[in-house]
Design a protein around this motif. Structure first.
Motif, PDB file in Angstrom:
ATOM      1  N   ASN A  94      -0.755   5.321  -7.414  1.00  0.00           N
ATOM      2  CA  ASN A  94      -1.784   4.740  -8.487  1.00  0.00           C
ATOM      3  C   ASN A  94      -2.153   4.665  -7.115  1.00  0.00           C
ATOM      4  OD1 ASN A  94       0.326   4.038 -10.281  1.00  0.00           O
ATOM      5  ND2 ASN A  94       0.988   2.106  -9.347  1.00  0.00           N
ATOM      6  N   LYS A 112       1.943   1.599  -3.867  1.00  0.00           N
ATOM      7  CA  LYS A 112       1.028   2.275  -3.809  1.00  0.00           C
ATOM      8  C   LYS A 112       0.786   4.164  -4.058  1.00  0.00           C
ATOM      9  CE  LYS A 112      -1.761  -1.483  -4.258  1.00  0.00           C
ATOM     10  NZ  LYS A 112      -3.274  -2.315  -4.000  1.00  0.00           N
ATOM     11  N   GLN A 134       0.887  -1.136  -0.514  1.00  0.00           N
ATOM     12  CA  GLN A 134      -0.544  -0.278   0.228  1.00  0.00           C
ATOM     13  C   GLN A 134       1.018   1.458  -0.576  1.00  0.00           C
ATOM     14  OE1 GLN A 134      -3.173  -0.027  -0.398  1.00  0.00           O
ATOM     15  NE2 GLN A 134      -3.553   1.587  -0.669  1.00  0.00           N
TER      16      GLN A 134
END
Length: 566
Positions: free
Chosen positions: A566, A561, A558
């Protein structure tokens, strides 16, 4: 040798900047800076660069700290201001000689590759900062006592008296910038000059030009005149020290302790202290700088003795007109207990003796399975579970229904049709290390079969059912790991995650490297995904070496990302 940036991009060890995202890369362990300082390990990272523990090879292998200057800013004005702050810290440290302030050694300008890098060299303080100490307390359901806070104030106020006598205002007092030194149990004040407070933090810190002033300070800890007007007085440090005291007393961040609408602190509710200490803290927290204490000696004179407050217990609710400007970071509850001293041997990958390994796997033409010493391993696993159990950050979530078996079969049926060689192949394809996977399955197997204590398993036909059950557990775990959809980097690191990873993420979030994404949101997202995969697991008591590793891997992905946008 390969180096990785915070986004886990792979780079050649000779690079100083990530070839994928441009982020400055850490110096490699063993690298020598200025033909003198050899890097031992990476200590931390902030907006200005990284901090390293190094060995001074010119001084009988004395350890020291290298503070690297490599701010991630783009605007020329911001870069110039960052350089000014860096030079300011060097100049300030040169003038300060106090036993509770890290001693300044040198400032360096070193060419590494084609780029110039700047470093500060100063004493290494062996100990934990007070934020880390608070986290340790919270894992046991405790915070700092009033007696401890009074002692802390008595020990650190003379340091403020000293720097103020040198016309220095620290401007960034917080639990992170106070280190409890192990050698003498005294607090040490670190990070002078506001070097960490850079505009790259995107909202968590403020560094901006206002006329001839610079706005510096940690939101929630710095007073209004510092954050809004760029002004700082000696009493500004007292304000920040008082907020630090409240955070250590309560375990809550400033925004949880202050009602910005009514302009009051939660005295008698969240904050419960004796009337004597409350009176002192109120004056330190006064909204107007002129209404606060003006000298550290005045506070020391008014402080109650630590022993006098033990039997007081007379807590009252009052209101104080003061102000916290845009309180800063939120913090999830502590991730794990710090077992650096008690469980150092367990925290490392364990090389199990053959006689307590349940499986000795041959990768030849035929897979030979031998289970031995089951009872001993069950005892060892029980000890490991009891010592390495951790508390993963907890968020209240709605009850999530249990997911069905991913292939619609009972585990035992899967196990009967499984082949050990296929399990090994699946694990290798996922690039999960055997050192993590096999002990994990062993742990699940012996937890499910505690009655096997003292029972040796063999490759004989009568143990075929137990071998199938082990294989079924292994298959099911591999299914879950596939469902987790972890990145290759996260899977490779399973078994190597620790509290330090979470501490790094928390610091990155606080310094703005996650933009508007907070550590609380990271914890919540990781919890939700983990709960979907393992609804029967109590996140409050996860084994650090098994399910806790999966939680960390989910969180790591996470973070990647968020950092990649993203």
């Amino acid at each position: 040798m390969q180096l990785y940036c915070s986004k886990q991009h792979t780079n050649n060890g000779s690079n100083r900047f990530c070839t994928h995202c441009g982020e400055p890369l850490p110096l490699a362990v063993g690298q020598v800076v200025d033909n003198r300082y050899q890097i031992i390990r990476h200590l931390g990272q902030g907006g200005f660069g990284r901090t390293y523990l190094a060995e001074d090879r010119n001084k009988a292998h004395q350890t020291c700290v290298l503070k690297e200057f490599a701010p991630q800013v783009e605007d020329k004005q911001d870069l110039q201001k960052a350089k000014e702050l860096f030079e300011r810290e060097a100049n300030v440290l040169k003038t300060l000689q106090h036993p509770q302030i890290p001693r300044f050694h040198a400032s360096l300008q070193v060419k590494i590759g084609t780029k110039d890098f700047f470093f500060l060299v100063q004493d290494y303080v062996d100990g934990d900062n007070y934020y880390q100490l608070l986290e340790q307390r919270e894992t046991q359901g405790n915070t700092f006592s009033e007696e401890e806070i009074i002692t802390l104030l008595q020990q650190i106020l003379p340091v403020l008296s000293y720097i103020h006598s040198r016309d220095v205002v620290h401007r960034d007092i917080s639990p992170d910038n106070l280190i409890w030194r192990r050698s003498d149990n005294l607090p040490v004040l670190i990070d002078f000059g506001g070097v960490k407070q850079l505009p790259a933090s995107q909202g968590f810190w403020r560094t901006k030009l206002v006329g001839n002033n610079t706005l510096l300070g940690k939101k929630g800890y710095a007073p209004e005149e510092q954050l809004r007007q760029g002004k700082a007085f000696f009493s500004s440090d007292f304000y920040s020290l008082a907020v630090t005291s409240l955070v250590l007393l309560t375990g809550k961040e400033p925004q949880k302790l202050y009602d910005s609408y009514q302009g009051i602190w939660a005295w008698g509710k969240e904050i419960r202290v004796s009337p004597q200490l409350e009176a002192v803290l109120k004056k330190m927290l006064a909204y107007k700088p002129s209404d606060r204490y003006q000298r550290a000696e005045q506070i020391l004179k008014d402080l109650p003795s630590p022993t006098a407050t033990k039997s007081a217990g007379n807590y009252i609710t009052t209101k104080i007109k003061t102000m916290v400007v845009a309180p800063g970071r939120q913090r999830a509850s502590a991730v794990v207990s710090r077992f650096q001293n008690k469980t150092q041997a367990i925290a490392k990958p364990i090389s199990w003796p053959v006689w307590i390994r349940p499986f000795v796997m041959s990768l030849g033409g035929t897979a030979l399975v031998v289970l031995t010493g089951a009872g001993t391993l069950a005892v060892v696993n029980a000890v490991v579970r009891s010592v390495t159990s951790i508390t993963i950050p907890s968020i209240s979530l709605p009850q999530i229904p249990q997911l069905p078996n991913p292939i619609g079969k009972p585990v035992s049926d899967k196990g009967k049709n499984s082949n050990l060689q296929e399990i090994i192949s699946r694990r290798q394809q996922l690039e999960i290390t055997e050192g993590f996977f096999t002990p994990f399955v062993d742990n699940l197997f012996y937890t499910k079969k505690p009655q096997l204590k003292g029972r040796s398993l063999t490759s004989k036909p009568e143990d075929a059912g137990l071998r199938d059950e082990w294989s079924g557990i292994a298959d099911d775990l591999l299914d879950k790991l596939e469902q987790a959809d972890l990145s290759t980097a996260a899977r490779r690191k399973l078994g190597k995650y620790s509290q330090k990873d979470y501490v790094t993420w928390r610091r990155q979030a606080r310094s703005g490297q996650f933009k508007n994404y907070t550590i609380d949101q990271l914890t919540k997202d990781a919890n939700e995904k983990f709960d979907r995969l393992f609804p029967d697991q109590d996140r409050g008591k996860l084994n650090q070496q098994t399910f806790g590793q999966i939680w960390y891997a989910i969180a790591a992905d996470q973070v990647s990302k968020v950092q990649s946008g993203n």
